[in-house]
Design a protein around this motif. Structure first.
Motif, short mmCIF file in Angstrom:
data_model
loop_
_atom_site.label_atom_id
_atom_site.label_comp_id
_atom_site.label_asym_id
_atom_site.label_seq_id
_atom_site.Cartn_x
_atom_site.Cartn_y
_atom_site.Cartn_z
N GLN A 34 -41.08 34.10 81.14
CA GLN A 34 -39.73 34.63 81.34
C GLN A 34 -39.80 35.78 82.33
OE1 GLN A 34 -37.88 35.23 77.50
NE2 GLN A 34 -35.90 35.78 78.36
N GLN A 51 -40.12 26.78 81.06
CA GLN A 51 -40.94 26.17 80.03
C GLN A 51 -42.25 25.68 80.66
OE1 GLN A 51 -40.09 26.62 77.02
NE2 GLN A 51 -37.88 26.92 77.11
N SER A 99 -45.22 33.58 68.49
CA SER A 99 -43.89 33.80 69.03
C SER A 99 -43.81 35.09 69.85
CB SER A 99 -42.88 33.87 67.89
OG SER A 99 -43.16 34.98 67.05
N HIS B 29 -28.72 35.15 65.96
CA HIS B 29 -30.13 34.86 66.24
C HIS B 29 -30.97 35.04 64.98
CE1 HIS B 29 -30.00 35.47 70.89
NE2 HIS B 29 -29.26 34.46 70.47
N THR B 94 -34.20 36.39 69.49
CA THR B 94 -34.24 35.02 70.01
C THR B 94 -33.45 34.12 69.06
OG1 THR B 94 -36.32 34.56 68.88
CG2 THR B 94 -36.47 35.26 71.16
N PRO B 95 -32.86 33.03 69.62
CA PRO B 95 -31.99 32.19 68.80
C PRO B 95 -32.68 31.55 67.61
CG PRO B 95 -31.66 31.74 71.13
CD PRO B 95 -32.86 32.63 71.02
N GLY B 96 -33.91 31.12 67.78
CA GLY B 96 -34.60 30.43 66.70
C GLY B 96 -35.99 30.98 66.53
N ASP B 98 -38.75 28.90 66.94
CA ASP B 98 -39.77 28.12 67.63
C ASP B 98 -40.19 28.86 68.89
OD1 ASP B 98 -37.14 25.97 68.64
OD2 ASP B 98 -38.16 27.39 69.93
N TYR B 100 -39.90 28.16 72.12
CA TYR B 100 -39.34 27.79 73.40
C TYR B 100 -38.07 28.56 73.75
CZ TYR B 100 -42.69 24.12 72.70
OH TYR B 100 -43.85 23.43 72.46
N ASN B 101 -37.73 29.53 72.92
CA ASN B 101 -36.46 30.22 73.08
C ASN B 101 -36.55 31.40 74.03
OD1 ASN B 101 -34.58 28.89 71.11
ND2 ASN B 101 -36.29 29.37 69.75
N GLU B 102 -35.44 31.66 74.69
CA GLU B 102 -35.29 32.81 75.57
C GLU B 102 -35.10 34.06 74.71
OE1 GLU B 102 -32.11 32.17 78.23
OE2 GLU B 102 -32.58 33.87 79.54
N GLN B 103 -35.69 35.17 75.17
CA GLN B 103 -35.56 36.41 74.43
C GLN B 103 -34.56 37.32 75.15
OE1 GLN B 103 -38.87 39.62 72.99
NE2 GLN B 103 -38.95 37.57 72.14
#
Lengths: 113, 114
Positions: A34, A51, A99, B29, B94-96, B98, B100-103
């Protein structure tokens, strides 16, 4: 342990120039990368999320590329403007850190009118 | 407008005092994070939470504490045990949960020890 490096630490360019900011990371097993922008004394604004399966992402005058195998990403800014002056940070989420995001120290960009 | 709010914007603490920084989000989130930013250094993770009533230590948790009693709120307490608390503190979500989510980040709180 994932390490993220951004070079150069500071960059000054004249208005209108196209420029590239660099980000490198040591562990290529990433989920995503990001790019953020930070103005002085402010929070981070997300610019682009790439990604691990993607090669690039575009938003307006910004284009970010990702080369996982070489551990590199670049942020290309076209036709730079004084309003682009800020610190740009990249961060990676890697398999070894779950995460969590691992951040670089940023590139401070100044665009001179 | 949806977003992340942090308060106060500036906070001054006397040595030996505990202070609490607020972070609220109305984005629905799941995950929330606290980072510390010092001049010339990248952001360092203090604590994070992926679900209500659960949180994990980050890289620099000593001298800090958090709670996650509500999904939208993740307050950070800087205790007197934190020897060098002067820094810029950033909350994120973050939304979820996992990978792959944007922060997304809040506007930050600048804490100064007098």
């Amino acid at each position: 342990k994932q390490e993220v490096t951004q070079i150069p630490a500071a960059l000054s360019v004249p208005e209108g120039e196209n420029l590239v900011l660099n980000c490198s990371f040591t562990d290529s097993a990433i989920y995503n990368l990001q790019w953020f922008r930070q103005d002085p004394g402010k929070g981070l604004t997300s610019l682009l999320l790439i990604q691990s399966s993607q090669r690039e992402q575009t938003s307006g005058r910004l284009n970010a590329s990702l080369d996982k195998s070489s551990g590199r990403s670049t942020l290309y800014i076209a036709a730079s403007q004084p309003g682009d002056s800020a610190t740009y940070l990249c961060a990676v989420r890697s398999r070894t850190s779950g995460s969590r995001l691992t951040f670089g120290e940023g590139t401070q960009l100044t665009v001179n009118p | 407008d949806g977003g992340i709010t942090q308060s106060p914007k500036y906070l001054f603490r006397k040595e030996g005092q505990n202070v609490t920084l607020s972070c609220e989000q109305n984005l629905n989130h799941d995950a929330m994070y606290w980072y510390r930013q010092d001049p010339g250094q990248g952001l360092r993770l203090i604590y994070y939470s992926q679900i209500v009533n659960d949180f994990q230590k980050g890289d620099i948790a000593e001298g800090y504490s958090v709670s996650r009693e509500k999904k939208e709120s993740f307050p950070l307490t800087v205790t007197s045990a934190q020897k060098n608390p002067t820094a810029f503190y950033l909350c994120a979500s973050t939304p979820g949960t996992d990978y792959y989510n944007e922060q997304f980040f809040g506007p930050g709180t600048r804490l100064t020890v007098l």
